[in-house]
Every structure is written in C-alpha cells, then in structure tokens.
Design a protein around this motif. Structure first.
Motif, short mmCIF file in Angstrom:
data_model
loop_
_atom_site.label_atom_id
_atom_site.label_comp_id
_atom_site.label_asym_id
_atom_site.label_seq_id
_atom_site.Cartn_x
_atom_site.Cartn_y
_atom_site.Cartn_z
N GLY A 3 36.57 22.41 58.44
CA GLY A 3 35.72 23.02 59.45
C GLY A 3 34.71 24.01 58.91
O GLY A 3 34.27 24.90 59.63
N GLY A 4 34.33 23.85 57.65
CA GLY A 4 33.36 24.77 57.06
C GLY A 4 33.94 26.11 56.65
O GLY A 4 33.19 27.04 56.33
N ILE A 5 35.25 26.23 56.63
CA ILE A 5 35.91 27.47 56.21
C ILE A 5 35.73 27.64 54.70
O ILE A 5 35.97 26.71 53.92
CB ILE A 5 37.40 27.47 56.58
N GLU A 6 35.29 28.82 54.29
CA GLU A 6 35.08 29.10 52.88
C GLU A 6 36.26 29.87 52.30
O GLU A 6 36.94 30.62 53.01
CB GLU A 6 33.79 29.91 52.70
N HIS A 7 36.47 29.69 51.00
CA HIS A 7 37.60 30.33 50.33
C HIS A 7 37.11 31.11 49.13
O HIS A 7 36.20 30.68 48.41
CB HIS A 7 38.62 29.28 49.90
N LYS A 8 37.72 32.25 48.91
CA LYS A 8 37.38 33.07 47.74
C LYS A 8 38.60 33.87 47.32
O LYS A 8 39.58 34.01 48.06
CB LYS A 8 36.22 34.01 48.07
N THR A 9 38.52 34.42 46.13
CA THR A 9 39.57 35.31 45.62
C THR A 9 38.96 36.68 45.40
O THR A 9 37.89 36.80 44.78
CB THR A 9 40.16 34.77 44.30
N VAL A 10 39.62 37.70 45.91
CA VAL A 10 39.13 39.07 45.82
C VAL A 10 40.17 39.93 45.11
O VAL A 10 41.37 39.86 45.43
CB VAL A 10 38.84 39.66 47.23
N LYS A 11 39.72 40.72 44.15
CA LYS A 11 40.62 41.62 43.43
C LYS A 11 40.84 42.87 44.29
O LYS A 11 39.90 43.61 44.58
CB LYS A 11 40.00 42.00 42.09
N VAL A 12 42.08 43.10 44.72
CA VAL A 12 42.39 44.27 45.56
C VAL A 12 43.71 44.89 45.11
O VAL A 12 44.69 44.18 44.87
CB VAL A 12 42.49 43.89 47.06
N ASN A 13 43.73 46.18 44.99
CA ASN A 13 44.97 46.92 44.81
C ASN A 13 45.85 46.36 43.69
O ASN A 13 47.07 46.32 43.79
CB ASN A 13 45.75 46.92 46.15
N GLY A 14 45.22 45.88 42.63
CA GLY A 14 45.96 45.38 41.49
C GLY A 14 46.40 43.93 41.56
O GLY A 14 47.11 43.46 40.65
N ILE A 15 46.03 43.21 42.61
CA ILE A 15 46.39 41.80 42.73
C ILE A 15 45.15 40.98 43.09
O ILE A 15 44.15 41.52 43.56
CB ILE A 15 47.48 41.56 43.79
N ASN A 16 45.26 39.67 42.90
CA ASN A 16 44.23 38.74 43.33
C ASN A 16 44.62 38.19 44.70
O ASN A 16 45.69 37.60 44.85
CB ASN A 16 44.08 37.60 42.33
N MET A 17 43.76 38.39 45.68
CA MET A 17 44.05 37.97 47.05
C MET A 17 43.15 36.82 47.47
O MET A 17 41.92 36.91 47.38
CB MET A 17 43.89 39.15 48.02
N HIS A 18 43.77 35.74 47.91
CA HIS A 18 43.01 34.60 48.42
C HIS A 18 42.62 34.87 49.87
O HIS A 18 43.43 35.33 50.68
CB HIS A 18 43.85 33.33 48.35
N VAL A 19 41.36 34.56 50.19
CA VAL A 19 40.83 34.82 51.53
C VAL A 19 40.11 33.58 52.04
O VAL A 19 39.35 32.94 51.31
CB VAL A 19 39.83 36.00 51.51
N ALA A 20 40.37 33.24 53.30
CA ALA A 20 39.63 32.19 54.00
C ALA A 20 38.74 32.86 55.03
O ALA A 20 39.19 33.78 55.72
CB ALA A 20 40.58 31.21 54.67
N GLU A 21 37.50 32.41 55.17
CA GLU A 21 36.61 33.05 56.13
C GLU A 21 35.53 32.11 56.61
O GLU A 21 35.19 31.12 55.94
CB GLU A 21 35.99 34.32 55.55
N LYS A 22 34.98 32.46 57.75
CA LYS A 22 33.84 31.72 58.29
C LYS A 22 33.10 32.59 59.29
O LYS A 22 33.73 33.37 60.02
CB LYS A 22 34.30 30.43 58.99
N GLY A 23 31.77 32.45 59.31
CA GLY A 23 30.96 33.13 60.31
C GLY A 23 30.31 34.40 59.82
O GLY A 23 30.60 34.92 58.74
N LYS A 24 29.42 34.90 60.67
CA LYS A 24 28.73 36.16 60.43
C LYS A 24 28.81 37.02 61.68
O LYS A 24 28.87 36.49 62.79
CB LYS A 24 27.27 35.90 60.06
N GLY A 25 28.80 38.33 61.48
CA GLY A 25 28.88 39.24 62.61
C GLY A 25 30.03 40.20 62.47
O GLY A 25 30.54 40.42 61.36
#
Length: 247
Positions: A3-25
């Motif tokens: 469904g157009g959901i994008e995935h990324k990995t973000v470095k937070v608090n000493g770990i790598n966190m996988h995030v799914a997201e879509k949209g603006k606002g």
C-alpha cells in the motif's frame, strides 16, 4: 511495499529501530503490543495517511526488524519511552506534539510516554490496557499470582528461557495463531503441556479478518527474532508499575 508504506531504520537510544510510515501532515505514532509488530497497524496506516496524516509505526524494542538487547533490564519503561522520544526527535523535529495510539503493551508504553513527557503528546487513544498508577507498595506479579495462579501467562513468562522453550515445542505459527485468535472471555493460562488450555494438535480456525498470508508475516519475523524481546517487557512488570528500582 504494501500500500505504498515506506520502511526505514532509525538509530535511537543505542539501538536500530525499524519504522513503517506513510503520508504527510500531523504525525500519528502507532505502538503495537505482544506478540505483534508494526504490521498490526497496516490498515490504519493506509487509511489515516489518506486523510492527511503522517502515520508512523515502529517495531518496538525487541521485535521484528528492531534490535533486541540481550539484557532483561534493557526493557524497562524508561528504555522504551526513551526509544520513542528519540524517534520523534529524529522523524519530526518540527512537530512539538504528536498523536499517539497504543494497543496492549503499546498502550502501557503510551501511558508512560504521557507520564514522562506530556509535552510530546497532543492526544492519546489507547486500546485494551487502562492506566495503572505507579505504586511502590504493590507488586503486580504477586497479586496476579495470588489471584490467577502460577499458570497465568504473565507469571509463566517470568523465568528466562522456560516459556520460550515451550513455545518452540509447539512452533511459532501455532503460538501466533493462539494469541491472535484467542476469544475466551477470561485469563490466558499457559499450563505446561496444555498451553492456551488445550492440546497442541487442537485445530485453530482463523477469523475472517486474519488470513494465512498475514499470519505468515508474523511467523517469519518471530521465527527470526524469537519471542524473548517481547516477553522481556513482562519480566520488568514490577519495575514498570512499582518503580522499585527508584526507591
């Protein structure tokens, strides 16, 4: 990408966190429970992004494609809320406050997010878990064990490695199906040799809203990561509710 959901990995608090997201606002932060993943919010991500929101759902610490620290003590409310604060700072530094939606353990974490950093939350919607005020006089595990017995699932989760071994005996697929289709209006009991109240060869019928393909997504991720990370949240319950490490 579903469904157009994008995935990324973000470095937070000493770990790598996988995030799914879509949209603006305006950002909506979705927090899943056990045994779940960002994937539990896939329908809401698509629906709300179409309404002009930026829908964001991480795999929480210990789950899916997010790192799972080895130490049980790395899964306290302070660690997990810390992950979310740094995630928000990284993804939306221009948004002072965000909407938060939580389910199960995600709801518990959302309560603590509001408690620790109310400046970050515009509005909160929680499912299934009410707010339990911190209380240094009450250890919830002792209370639940006295009320429900030793086979109550939260009590059975406490000894490291034990329930994981029993889950391995019946297989990841069955564990996922048992939790996601549990309909009995009462506590979950994990009696040894009769987990979830019946034998391991008892047929499980999926509801209309859950397909084998969707179950397989969870199974693939939990086969790879295991259940220990998610169960470690339960192994910190007395720390969460009593704050007895602060006494």
């Amino acid at each position: 990408m579903e469904g157009g959901i994008e995935h990324k990995t973000v470095k937070v608090n000493g770990i790598n966190m996988h995030v799914a997201e879509k949209g603006k606002g305006p950002l909506i932060l979705f927090l899943h429970g056990f045994p779940e993943l960002w994937y539990s919010w896939r329908h809401q991500i698509i629906a709300l992004s179409a309404l002009g929101y930026r829908a964001v759902a991480p795999d929480m610490r210990g789950y899916g494609d997010t790192d799972a620290p080895d130490s049980i003590t790395k899964y306290t409310c302070f660690h997990v809320v810390g992950d979310l604060i740094e995630l928000l700072d990284a993804l939306a530094p221009d948004q002072e406050k965000v909407f938060v939606v939580g389910h199960d353990w995600g709801a518990s974490i959302a309560w603590y997010l509001c408690l620790f950093r109310p400046d970050k939350v515009k509005a909160l919607l929680n499912l299934s878990v009410p707010y339990i005020p911190p209380n240094r006089q009450i250890k919830p595990l002792d209370a639940w064990r006295a009320f429900y017995g030793d086979d109550y699932y939260m009590c059975r989760f406490q000894k490291a490695g034990v329930i994981e071994a029993e889950f391995a005996e019946i297989g990841t697929e069955r564990v996922i199906k048992e939790f996601l289709t549990y309909r009995i209006p009462g506590p979950i009991y994990l009696t040894k040799g009769k987990l979830f109240g019946h034998l391991a060869n008892t047929p499980i019928m999926l509801p209309s809203w859950l397909s084998e393909k969707e179950v397989n997504y969870y199974v693939t991720k939990f086969d790879h990561k295991g259940f220990t990370g998610g169960i470690n949240y339960y192994r910190n319950l007395d720390r969460y509710i009593c704050f007895n490490f602060m006494i």
